[in-house]
Design an enzyme around this catalytic site. Structure first.
Site, short mmCIF file in Angstrom:
data_model
loop_
_atom_site.label_atom_id
_atom_site.label_comp_id
_atom_site.label_asym_id
_atom_site.label_seq_id
_atom_site.Cartn_x
_atom_site.Cartn_y
_atom_site.Cartn_z
N GLU A 1 -4.00 -1.07 -7.08
CA GLU A 1 -2.86 -0.17 -7.22
C GLU A 1 -3.16 1.14 -6.51
O GLU A 1 -4.20 1.77 -6.77
CB GLU A 1 -2.56 0.12 -8.69
CG GLU A 1 -1.97 -1.04 -9.46
CD GLU A 1 -1.51 -0.63 -10.85
OE1 GLU A 1 -0.56 -1.24 -11.35
OE2 GLU A 1 -2.10 0.30 -11.44
N CYS A 2 -2.28 1.57 -5.63
CA CYS A 2 -2.37 2.86 -4.96
C CYS A 2 -3.74 3.05 -4.31
O CYS A 2 -4.04 2.42 -3.30
CB CYS A 2 -2.04 3.99 -5.93
SG CYS A 2 -1.58 5.54 -5.12
N GLY A 3 -4.62 3.87 -4.89
CA GLY A 3 -5.94 4.06 -4.30
C GLY A 3 -6.72 2.77 -4.20
O GLY A 3 -7.43 2.52 -3.22
N TYR B 1 -5.38 -0.15 -3.78
CA TYR B 1 -4.74 -0.85 -2.66
C TYR B 1 -5.31 -0.37 -1.34
O TYR B 1 -5.61 -1.16 -0.44
CB TYR B 1 -3.24 -0.60 -2.74
CG TYR B 1 -2.38 -1.18 -1.64
CD1 TYR B 1 -2.67 -2.42 -1.06
CD2 TYR B 1 -1.25 -0.50 -1.21
CE1 TYR B 1 -1.85 -2.94 -0.06
CE2 TYR B 1 -0.42 -1.03 -0.23
CZ TYR B 1 -0.73 -2.24 0.34
OH TYR B 1 0.08 -2.76 1.33
N SER C 1 -0.39 -2.78 -4.19
CA SER C 1 0.86 -2.03 -4.16
C SER C 1 0.56 -0.54 -4.27
O SER C 1 -0.48 -0.14 -4.80
CB SER C 1 1.77 -2.44 -5.31
OG SER C 1 1.22 -2.01 -6.56
#
Length: 436
Positions: free
Chosen positions: A327-329, A331, A427
């Protein structure tokens, strides 16, 4: 019976909500009361401070992403506590334009649903009696939201305080306290908001300082007496499906953004959490059947991550046979490269083709709704996920198949679709809840 609660809110961000919420939670805890903290909205940072202040896990209550029964289920964490204490987000009535599961994401939605009265924190710099007109307008704006009173913040002098109190008396609003303008108590900031609680070496001393400030300048007994609860909404499941039975979870300063209700939901569903630290060059535990890389601040540790050979090789081996999601970082770390703010390029895991850059900063902020184009750990293709995105990275390359069709809170299509390749997915949004 529902636990009595208070919501600490304000007309705008920067008014002092966090200072009051943290100080009140710690001061009441020091008195021997059990305080259950909550945070309205999708904020990642404030809950870590509230957890430290109260000594209990802080849960997010989000009216855009969560249904009323789901919010009620999380509010149930206050059962057995002396007081539920929720910190608001932005201004009391601030939310997105289009409603989600329960409302617009505004703090007022939570106050109306749970029946917890609001204590307004007012930054009174540059005004006197006019502050009462602002507070009175907030108190009357939505009948289902009850304002119990105010805490005056950044009061310049005794004369200033007297004028403010006179205005509040005329408006019929209780004053629970008045905080002086000049105080050394402050929490340092960073580009995503506050610095994480775990990063402050003086965290406990800071919280004690804030508690002392609130204890000296606020009427704690009156605040506790003002708390109340409305009729409890029907409780529903939180729709938190664990991504696996044994979850290798990256947990350190670079991978720290995971909503507490997600972790609690995984455990409640019987999943075993196996934490490991990429910054300590630890690979995912072999006993796990899935690996999850949360967000955080990977750009501040990109060089360390790029040099963590055991972690990267272990992650690649893991992904050859088992699912990995970021997720985010997280990802970004699954991608091919990350360019830091100085322009230096750091090779990442290469499990996805994603290349991101902090040298070309652009804020990405807001709620996200995603319809999965393919399965990801814990969710089937076609599942509708609700989440939140907040980062400053720009996408230089995103060549893999999209993970989902993603829209924002207005229904606008977002280019940050996430990616998937083999058993690996990622994501930019942080998952809050899911419909399937």
């Amino acid at each position: 019976m529902s636990t009595r609660g208070l919501i600490i809110a304000a007309p705008a961000s920067g008014s002092g909500k966090t200072t009051v919420a943290l100080g009140l939670a710690r001061a009441l805890r020091q008195r021997g009361l059990t305080v259950q903290p909550f945070k309205s909205g999708p904020d990642y940072i404030d809950p870590t401070f509230l957890t430290a202040a109260a000594g209990r896990d802080c849960f997010n209550l989000d009216s855009w992403a969560m249904k009323p029964g789901q919010i009620a289920a999380l509010a149930g964490a206050a059962a057995g506590a002396d007081l539920a204490l929720a910190e608001g987000s932005m201004g009391l009535f601030d939310g997105v334009a289009l409603s989600g599961a329960t409302g617009t994401g505004a703090t007022a939605d939570i106050a109306a649903l749970l029946g917890w009265p609001v204590v307004l924190v007012l930054d009174v710099s540059g005004q006197a009696q006019t502050a009462a007109a602002v507070a009175q307008g907030l108190a009357r704006f939505r009948p289902a939201v009850r304002v119990a009173g105010v805490v005056l913040n950044r009061v310049a002098s005794p004369r200033h305080e007297a004028l403010l109190r006179a205005g509040m008396a005329e408006a019929g609003l209780a004053v629970f306290g008045a905080l002086p303008r000049n105080t050394a108590v402050a929490v340092p900031e960073r580009h995503l908001g506050l610095v994480q609680a775990a990063e402050l070496p003086r965290l406990e001393a800071l919280l004690d300082d804030v508690a002392r400030l609130i204890g000296q300048h606020c009427d704690l007994d009156a605040l506790v007496a003002a708390a109340s609860a409305g009729p409890a909404p029907a409780v529903a499941a939180m729709s938190v499906s664990p991504p696996g039975r044994r979850i290798a979870l990256a947990r350190d300063e670079a991978f720290s953004f995971l909503y507490p209700h997600m972790l609690a939901g995984w455990r409640a569903a019987g999943a075993e959490i196996l934490p490991f630290s990429p910054l300590a060059d630890e690979p995912p535990p072999e006993a796990a059947d899935v690996c999850w890389l949360p967000g955080g601040y990977p750009e501040l540790h990109a060089g360390v991550v790029a040099g963590a050979g055991h972690f990267l090789e272990g992650l690649r081996r893991f992904a050859a046979t088992r699912a990995v999601h970021g997720e985010c970082g997280g990802y970004m770390v699954l991608g091919a490269a990350l360019v830091d703010a100085s322009g230096a390029r750091h090779a990442m895991a290469g499990l996805l083709g994603l290349v991101t850059s902090f040298a070309q900063r652009r804020m990405h902020l807001g709620y996200r709704r995603a319809v999965l184009a393919a399965p990801m750990p814990g969710h089937v293709a076609g599942a509708v996920l609700a989440g939140h995105e907040f980062h400053y990275a720009s996408i230089l390359a995103q060549p893999d198949a999209p993970l989902a069709a993603v829209t924002d809170a207005t229904g606008a299509v977002m280019p940050e679709t996430g990616s998937r390749r083999g058993l690996v997915s990622g994501s930019f949004f942080h998952l809050i809840t899911a419909d399937a």
